[in-house]
Design an enzyme around this catalytic site. Structure first.
Site, PDB file in Angstrom:
ATOM      1  N   ARG A  37       5.790  11.544  -9.350  1.00  0.00           N
ATOM      2  CA  ARG A  37       4.683  11.079 -10.513  1.00  0.00           C
ATOM      3  C   ARG A  37       5.430  10.662 -11.702  1.00  0.00           C
ATOM      4  O   ARG A  37       6.079  11.583 -12.348  1.00  0.00           O
ATOM      5  CB  ARG A  37       4.095  12.497 -10.461  1.00  0.00           C
ATOM      6  CG  ARG A  37       3.152  12.789  -9.270  1.00  0.00           C
ATOM      7  CD  ARG A  37       2.181  11.917  -9.143  1.00  0.00           C
ATOM      8  NE  ARG A  37       1.308  12.279  -8.020  1.00  0.00           N
ATOM      9  CZ  ARG A  37       0.216  11.315  -7.561  1.00  0.00           C
ATOM     10  NH1 ARG A  37       0.147  10.279  -8.048  1.00  0.00           N
ATOM     11  NH2 ARG A  37      -0.630  12.142  -6.443  1.00  0.00           N
ATOM     12  N   ALA A  90      -5.213  13.917  -1.939  1.00  0.00           N
ATOM     13  CA  ALA A  90      -6.114  14.056  -2.944  1.00  0.00           C
ATOM     14  C   ALA A  90      -6.330  12.394  -3.265  1.00  0.00           C
ATOM     15  O   ALA A  90      -5.437  11.606  -3.146  1.00  0.00           O
ATOM     16  CB  ALA A  90      -5.579  14.926  -4.353  1.00  0.00           C
ATOM     17  N   GLU A  98      -9.372  10.607   2.222  1.00  0.00           N
ATOM     18  CA  GLU A  98      -7.769  10.798   1.761  1.00  0.00           C
ATOM     19  C   GLU A  98      -7.122  11.496   2.747  1.00  0.00           C
ATOM     20  O   GLU A  98      -5.847  11.462   2.634  1.00  0.00           O
ATOM     21  CB  GLU A  98      -8.025  11.615   0.507  1.00  0.00           C
ATOM     22  CG  GLU A  98      -8.637  10.989  -0.821  1.00  0.00           C
ATOM     23  CD  GLU A  98      -7.868   9.705  -1.171  1.00  0.00           C
ATOM     24  OE1 GLU A  98      -6.601   9.546  -1.034  1.00  0.00           O
ATOM     25  OE2 GLU A  98      -8.340   8.831  -1.537  1.00  0.00           O
ATOM     26  N   GLU A 126      -3.648   9.629   3.779  1.00  0.00           N
ATOM     27  CA  GLU A 126      -2.198   9.952   3.480  1.00  0.00           C
ATOM     28  C   GLU A 126      -1.787  11.239   4.401  1.00  0.00           C
ATOM     29  O   GLU A 126      -0.403  11.383   4.509  1.00  0.00           O
ATOM     30  CB  GLU A 126      -2.592  11.195   2.099  1.00  0.00           C
ATOM     31  CG  GLU A 126      -2.982  10.314   0.890  1.00  0.00           C
ATOM     32  CD  GLU A 126      -3.025  11.063  -0.304  1.00  0.00           C
ATOM     33  OE1 GLU A 126      -2.721  12.539  -0.336  1.00  0.00           O
ATOM     34  OE2 GLU A 126      -3.039  10.406  -1.375  1.00  0.00           O
ATOM     35  N   GLU A 137       3.225   5.803  -2.652  1.00  0.00           N
ATOM     36  CA  GLU A 137       3.068   6.513  -1.350  1.00  0.00           C
ATOM     37  C   GLU A 137       3.830   6.095  -0.365  1.00  0.00           C
ATOM     38  O   GLU A 137       3.962   6.497   0.631  1.00  0.00           O
ATOM     39  CB  GLU A 137       1.687   6.093  -1.182  1.00  0.00           C
ATOM     40  CG  GLU A 137       0.603   6.767  -2.035  1.00  0.00           C
ATOM     41  CD  GLU A 137      -0.968   6.644  -1.383  1.00  0.00           C
ATOM     42  OE1 GLU A 137      -1.081   5.701  -0.494  1.00  0.00           O
ATOM     43  OE2 GLU A 137      -1.803   7.072  -2.161  1.00  0.00           O
TER      44      GLU A 137
END
Length: 208
Positions: free
Chosen positions: A68, A80, A97, A101, A148
């Site tokens: 992040r 999320a 999601e 993910e 990601e």
């Protein structure tokens, strides 16, 4: 007096949008205070998000580790994502999601909690779901990119995540709220007392 958040809207004498981004924007409102003064408030306008605390039969939570940039950290998080489509059913978004993910599906869904992440500076609302009865999703894995592409997946015992939260080792908002809310639910009336997955969400009304 009931301890319950209530909707209220103070008078806005003027508003502007000095920045418009791809997904969010910044709004500047001049707001009338109770004493009659007018003050300026800048805040981020956000479409809203969903998050999924996916719990397997061994009481482990599906988590991912992702970079992040604003906080210069790799954070352990729960799956999320944004509510990209106005009026989209949040359950549909959460199921998407979890598939994208973690390549997982779940047959039991409930609303764990609803939160405003930073109400002093952003209008983001997040609905956190509890997903159980997990299984691998069919088909090809979703093709990831950008941050990601470096993502790591794991299944961690719920009690280990609680320990990490209280030790100051885990900081992601949805993970912290999710694991502590689930722990409280388990210690109280149990997960069967949680709201159904399609429960109304006034912060982000959605189509049935």
């Amino acid at each position: 007096m009931a301890i319950k958040d209530t909707p209220e809207e103070w008078q806005v004498t003027s508003t502007a949008t000095p920045f418009q981004g791809k997904k969010t924007s910044v709004r500047t409102d001049d707001v009338v205070m109770p004493d009659g003064s007018v003050v300026r408030r800048d805040y981020q306008v956000h479409p809203g998000s969903v998050a999924v605390l996916a719990l397997d039969d061994a009481n482990r939570v599906v988590v991912l580790r992702q970079y992040r940039h604003p906080v210069r950290h790799k954070l352990w998080e729960i799956p999320a994502g944004l509510l990209d489509v106005p009026g989209e059913n949040p359950l549909t978004a959460a199921q998407r999601e979890l598939y994208e993910e973690a390549h997982i599906k779940a047959s039991d869904w409930r609303v764990l909690t609803d939160v405003y992440t930073t109400p002093g500076g952003c209008d983001e609302a997040v609905r956190i779901f509890l997903a159980r009865d997990l299984s691998e999703a069919e088909g090809e894995r979703f093709e990831v990119s950008e941050e990601e592409a470096d993502m790591e997946l794991a299944r961690v015992p719920l009690e280990e995540l609680v320990r990490g939260v209280l030790a100051g080792e885990l900081h992601n908002n949805c993970l912290v709220v999710g694991v502590l809310s689930l722990t409280a639910a388990l210690a109280g009336e149990g997960v069967d007392a949680l709201r159904p997955a399609e429960a109304p969400w006034p912060a982000r009304p959605f189509d049935a």
